[in-house]
Design a protein around this motif. Structure first.
Motif, PDB file in Angstrom:
ATOM      1  N   ASP A 121       6.879   8.743   0.504  1.00 23.80           N
ATOM      2  CA  ASP A 121       7.359   7.502  -0.112  1.00 23.80           C
ATOM      3  C   ASP A 121       7.923   7.775  -1.505  1.00 23.80           C
ATOM      4  N   ARG A 122       7.267   8.640  -2.258  1.00 25.11           N
ATOM      5  CA  ARG A 122       7.784   8.986  -3.588  1.00 25.11           C
ATOM      6  C   ARG A 122       9.127   9.693  -3.465  1.00 25.11           C
ATOM      7  N   GLY A 123       9.243  10.552  -2.475  1.00 25.99           N
ATOM      8  CA  GLY A 123      10.519  11.221  -2.244  1.00 25.99           C
ATOM      9  C   GLY A 123      11.620  10.256  -1.873  1.00 25.99           C
ATOM     10  N   ILE A 124      11.307   9.294  -1.028  1.00 29.83           N
ATOM     11  CA  ILE A 124      12.297   8.281  -0.637  1.00 29.83           C
ATOM     12  C   ILE A 124      12.739   7.481  -1.851  1.00 29.83           C
ATOM     13  N   ASN A 125      11.799   7.132  -2.720  1.00 28.88           N
ATOM     14  CA  ASN A 125      12.142   6.378  -3.931  1.00 28.88           C
ATOM     15  C   ASN A 125      13.062   7.190  -4.842  1.00 28.88           C
ATOM     16  N   LEU A 126      12.802   8.503  -4.957  1.00 32.26           N
ATOM     17  CA  LEU A 126      13.655   9.351  -5.781  1.00 32.26           C
ATOM     18  C   LEU A 126      15.064   9.432  -5.216  1.00 32.26           C
ATOM     19  N   ILE A 127      15.176   9.503  -3.909  1.00 32.43           N
ATOM     20  CA  ILE A 127      16.486   9.559  -3.269  1.00 32.43           C
ATOM     21  C   ILE A 127      17.255   8.266  -3.524  1.00 32.43           C
ATOM     22  N   GLU A 128      16.562   7.139  -3.451  1.00 32.21           N
ATOM     23  CA  GLU A 128      17.216   5.853  -3.681  1.00 32.21           C
ATOM     24  C   GLU A 128      17.706   5.709  -5.121  1.00 32.21           C
ATOM     25  N   GLU A 129      17.032   6.405  -6.060  1.00 33.50           N
ATOM     26  CA  GLU A 129      17.399   6.313  -7.469  1.00 33.50           C
ATOM     27  C   GLU A 129      18.481   7.308  -7.872  1.00 33.50           C
ATOM     28  N   ASP A 130      18.718   8.338  -7.046  1.00 31.12           N
ATOM     29  CA  ASP A 130      19.653   9.405  -7.395  1.00 31.12           C
ATOM     30  C   ASP A 130      20.849   9.371  -6.458  1.00 31.12           C
ATOM     31  N   PRO A 131      22.044   9.008  -6.959  1.00 33.64           N
ATOM     32  CA  PRO A 131      23.211   8.891  -6.079  1.00 33.64           C
ATOM     33  C   PRO A 131      23.650  10.221  -5.461  1.00 33.64           C
ATOM     34  N   GLU A 132      23.209  11.355  -6.041  1.00 35.77           N
ATOM     35  CA  GLU A 132      23.562  12.654  -5.464  1.00 35.77           C
ATOM     36  C   GLU A 132      22.757  12.959  -4.208  1.00 35.77           C
ATOM     37  N   LEU A 133      21.620  12.341  -4.074  1.00 31.76           N
ATOM     38  CA  LEU A 133      20.710  12.672  -2.980  1.00 31.76           C
ATOM     39  C   LEU A 133      20.959  11.781  -1.770  1.00 31.76           C
ATOM     40  N   LYS A 134      20.981  12.416  -0.607  1.00 29.33           N
ATOM     41  CA  LYS A 134      21.093  11.691   0.656  1.00 29.33           C
ATOM     42  C   LYS A 134      20.015  12.233   1.596  1.00 29.33           C
ATOM     43  N   LEU A 135      20.225  12.072   2.853  1.00 31.25           N
ATOM     44  CA  LEU A 135      19.353  12.672   3.868  1.00 31.25           C
ATOM     45  C   LEU A 135      17.931  12.143   3.844  1.00 31.25           C
ATOM     46  N   SER A 136      17.732  10.897   3.395  1.00 30.48           N
ATOM     47  CA  SER A 136      16.379  10.338   3.401  1.00 30.48           C
ATOM     48  C   SER A 136      15.851  10.143   4.819  1.00 30.48           C
ATOM     49  N   GLN A 137      16.742  10.232   5.827  1.00 25.28           N
ATOM     50  CA  GLN A 137      16.271  10.099   7.209  1.00 25.28           C
ATOM     51  C   GLN A 137      15.224  11.153   7.534  1.00 25.28           C
ATOM     52  N   HIS A 138      15.325  12.337   6.907  1.00 26.47           N
ATOM     53  CA  HIS A 138      14.361  13.392   7.210  1.00 26.47           C
ATOM     54  C   HIS A 138      12.969  13.027   6.701  1.00 26.47           C
ATOM     55  N   LEU A 139      12.901  12.307   5.591  1.00 29.55           N
ATOM     56  CA  LEU A 139      11.605  11.873   5.077  1.00 29.55           C
ATOM     57  C   LEU A 139      11.023  10.759   5.943  1.00 29.55           C
ATOM     58  N   HIS A 140      11.890   9.868   6.413  1.00 28.57           N
ATOM     59  CA  HIS A 140      11.413   8.818   7.312  1.00 28.57           C
ATOM     60  C   HIS A 140      10.933   9.423   8.637  1.00 28.57           C
ATOM     61  N   PHE A 141      11.611  10.468   9.104  1.00 28.75           N
ATOM     62  CA  PHE A 141      11.154  11.127  10.327  1.00 28.75           C
ATOM     63  C   PHE A 141       9.778  11.748  10.119  1.00 28.75           C
ATOM     64  N   GLN A 142       9.581  12.400   8.964  1.00 27.45           N
ATOM     65  CA  GLN A 142       8.275  12.972   8.679  1.00 27.45           C
ATOM     66  C   GLN A 142       7.196  11.897   8.647  1.00 27.45           C
ATOM     67  N   LYS A 143       7.531  10.733   8.085  1.00 24.24           N
ATOM     68  CA  LYS A 143       6.570   9.624   8.088  1.00 24.24           C
ATOM     69  C   LYS A 143       6.259   9.200   9.521  1.00 24.24           C
ATOM     70  N   ALA A 144       7.264   9.182  10.377  1.00 27.88           N
ATOM     71  CA  ALA A 144       7.040   8.821  11.777  1.00 27.88           C
ATOM     72  C   ALA A 144       6.086   9.800  12.443  1.00 27.88           C
ATOM     73  N   VAL A 145       6.264  11.095  12.164  1.00 28.48           N
ATOM     74  CA  VAL A 145       5.368  12.119  12.718  1.00 28.48           C
ATOM     75  C   VAL A 145       3.935  11.877  12.244  1.00 28.48           C
ATOM     76  N   ALA A 146       3.784  11.592  10.944  1.00 31.12           N
ATOM     77  CA  ALA A 146       2.445  11.362  10.391  1.00 31.12           C
ATOM     78  C   ALA A 146       1.789  10.141  11.022  1.00 31.12           C
ATOM     79  N   TYR A 147       2.527   9.052  11.126  1.00 28.98           N
ATOM     80  CA  TYR A 147       1.960   7.839  11.718  1.00 28.98           C
ATOM     81  C   TYR A 147       1.634   8.039  13.191  1.00 28.98           C
ATOM     82  N   GLU A 148       2.450   8.802  13.899  1.00 33.30           N
ATOM     83  CA  GLU A 148       2.192   9.020  15.334  1.00 33.30           C
ATOM     84  C   GLU A 148       0.897   9.793  15.529  1.00 33.30           C
ATOM     85  N   ILE A 149       0.678  10.838  14.729  1.00 30.32           N
ATOM     86  CA  ILE A 149      -0.567  11.601  14.822  1.00 30.32           C
ATOM     87  C   ILE A 149      -1.753  10.740  14.399  1.00 30.32           C
TER      88      ILE A 149
END
Length: 282
Positions: A59-87
């Motif tokens: 979640d902290r990583g996603i927030n940093l991505i949202e604040e930094d216009p250079e950063l994209k690819l937040s889908q990978h962090l959401h996927f990791q969250k999905a893996v964590a919630y599934e387990i």
């Protein structure tokens, strides 16, 4: 690279050194590597079953991505969250996160129609939403292009069959999905082993898990909770064979690895009960 060095530290059990590498990577001058570092900071807690902690890191990583216009690819962090919630067994949250990841990826790569669809189908099937899982699988099958898409599609078909109550039909799909020798897909081997166990074939299940013992690939790193679960499933296989000593060894390794894990993970609760029963037979 720092990423590979951190990966090696993680699988050798030096989680502090791994975390140090990933911390440094998350402050890289290169935006893409910074995102990789933000994802990687979740690997150590996920490997130890500290899933809620990992979700907080993501979640902290996603927030940093949202604040930094250079950063994209937040889908990978959401996927990791999905893996964590599934387990963790929170399938509704897992579904929400994998759908978010797919939506973000669709916006950034409109021509990619297969991104993480196999995991979406796996979660849908676990939830019993087999009709929707089937719909997505058909769409995925129509759009698959690289050979790896075909292997992931097989994983998806296996999930539909297994959670639809058809382990015999699921098994060939999972075995096909586990054939990727370039980037082994840990969940495919685990699900193939689990299906073998369901069919009363523990030797074959253990053979599937043995294929993962020397794999230190990036993809195994990306799915660290599943990697840790190989100990649990190896223990179950040995227990089915009546090899109590090896079963206790694997259960103990798993329980020790997840000593500080979230307490309500089903596999962890089951492993502790089984280990206690093996240590104190009636």
């Amino acid at each position: 690279s720092l990423y590979k060095l951190g990966r090696n530290h993680l699988f050798l059990g030096d989680l502090a050194a791994a975390d140090s590498c990933f911390q440094e990577l998350s402050h890289s001058d290169d935006a893409t590597w910074r995102v990789s570092g933000l994802v990687a900071l979740s690997y150590a807690p996920m490997y130890e079953g500290r899933l809620q902690e990992a979700i907080g890191v993501l979640d902290r990583g996603i927030n940093l991505i949202e604040e930094d216009p250079e950063l994209k690819l937040s889908q990978h962090l959401h996927f990791q969250k999905a893996v964590a919630y599934e387990i963790a067994g929170d399938l509704e949250q897992a579904l929400e996160q994998i759908q978010t990841a797919i939506q973000i990826n669709r916006e950034q790569s409109p021509n990619n129609h297969t991104y993480k669809r196999h995991f979406l189908i796996h979660v849908l099937a676990r939830l019993g939403e087999l009709q929707e899982a089937e719909r997505v699988a058909v769409e995925m099958g129509q759009n698959r292009k690289p050979a790896r898409d075909t292997l992931r599609h097989a994983f998806a078909r296996g999930a539909i069959e297994l959670f639809g109550g058809n382990p015999s039909t699921a098994l060939p799909f999972y075995k096909r999905a586990a054939e990727d020798t370039v980037i082994p897909y840990v969940p495919a081997n685990i699900m193939a082993a689990r299906t073998y166990f369901d069919l009363g074939r523990p030797e074959d299940g253990l053979a599937e898990l043995a294929k993962l013992e020397t794999d230190h690939s990036d993809f195994r790193l990306f799915l660290t909770p599943w990697s840790a679960l190989t100990h649990y499933y190896r223990a179950k296989g040995h227990e089915m064979l009546g090899d109590s000593a090896r079963a206790m060894e694997e259960y103990h390794t798993f329980v020790e690895l997840w000593e500080d894990a979230d307490p309500n993970i089903d596999e962890l609760k089951d492993a502790r009960i089984r280990l206690a029963n093996l240590q104190n037979p009636l």
